[in-house]
Motif scaffolding. Structure first.
Motif, PDB file in Angstrom:
ATOM      1  N   LYS A 174       5.199 -97.918 -14.142  1.00 30.77           N
ATOM      2  CA  LYS A 174       6.229 -98.958 -13.842  1.00 30.77           C
ATOM      3  C   LYS A 174       5.805-100.210 -14.697  1.00 30.77           C
ATOM      4  CE  LYS A 174       7.279 -99.668  -9.483  1.00 30.77           C
ATOM      5  NZ  LYS A 174       6.873 -99.549  -7.998  1.00 30.77           N
ATOM      6  N   ASP A 204       7.661 -98.758 -17.757  1.00 31.41           N
ATOM      7  CA  ASP A 204       8.845 -98.796 -18.332  1.00 31.41           C
ATOM      8  C   ASP A 204       9.776-100.310 -17.741  1.00 31.41           C
ATOM      9  OD1 ASP A 204       9.396 -95.707 -17.757  1.00 31.41           O
ATOM     10  OD2 ASP A 204       9.088 -95.385 -15.807  1.00 31.41           O
ATOM     11  N   ALA A 205       8.863-100.397 -17.174  1.00 28.82           N
ATOM     12  CA  ALA A 205       9.795-102.787 -17.557  1.00 28.82           C
ATOM     13  C   ALA A 205       9.151-102.981 -18.494  1.00 28.82           C
ATOM     14  CB  ALA A 205       9.378-103.287 -16.304  1.00 28.82           C
ATOM     15  N   HIS A 226      12.215-100.836 -21.388  1.00 24.19           N
ATOM     16  CA  HIS A 226      13.140-101.957 -20.458  1.00 24.19           C
ATOM     17  C   HIS A 226      13.839-103.223 -21.133  1.00 24.19           C
ATOM     18  CE1 HIS A 226      17.464-101.625 -18.990  1.00 24.19           C
ATOM     19  NE2 HIS A 226      16.953-102.821 -18.156  1.00 24.19           N
TER      20      HIS A 226
END
Length: 135
Positions: free
Chosen positions: A43, A46-47, A50
């Motif tokens: 998680k 991914d953050a 991004h």
């Protein structure tokens, strides 16, 4: 339609397309580095990924927009190709530099994580032994 406008449209389409392609490539492959550095925290990887992609888009699309205007009026087809080659060449160089900078930063982060893992002893210390006096 004015040839200058045609050159602008082609420049924007190609530049934006290249920016999207490079950003997606960085996102897809950079995620692996981030997951490794962040010890498998998907998680968080991914953050961070991004956020890096958004920054990449902002910098590159901002450059593409700023570099859009030209000083000369294009009067013939040869002028369209010359203007496009110059503008797209500079955009490609900027994209390449941004790509290399991203890879460099990801590699540095990954190396730092690997060095931190190596500094941790494999087992915790179990006690302390006082040094013995030599005779």
């Amino acid at each position: 339609m004015d040839r200058t406008v045609v050159a602008y449209v082609i420049y924007l389409l190609v530049s934006i397309g290249l920016t999207i392609w490079v950003a997606r490539t960085l996102s897809r492959n950079g995620r692996i580095f981030l997951a490794d550095v962040l010890h498998g925290n998907e998680k968080l990887a991914d953050a961070v990924n991004h956020l890096l992609v958004v920054g990449f888009y902002l910098v590159n699309l901002g450059f593409v927009a700023l570099y859009l205007s030209g000083d000369e009026t294009i009067t013939d087809t040869r002028g369209v190709f010359e203007a496009l080659s110059t503008k797209l060449g500079v955009v490609l160089l900027v994209l390449g530099v941004m790509h290399l900078a991203n890879v460099y930063v990801l590699n540095r982060i990954r190396r730092r994580g690997a060095m931190e893992r190596e500094q941790v002893p494999p087992v915790p210390p179990q006690g302390w032994v006082a040094p013995q006096a030599r005779a």
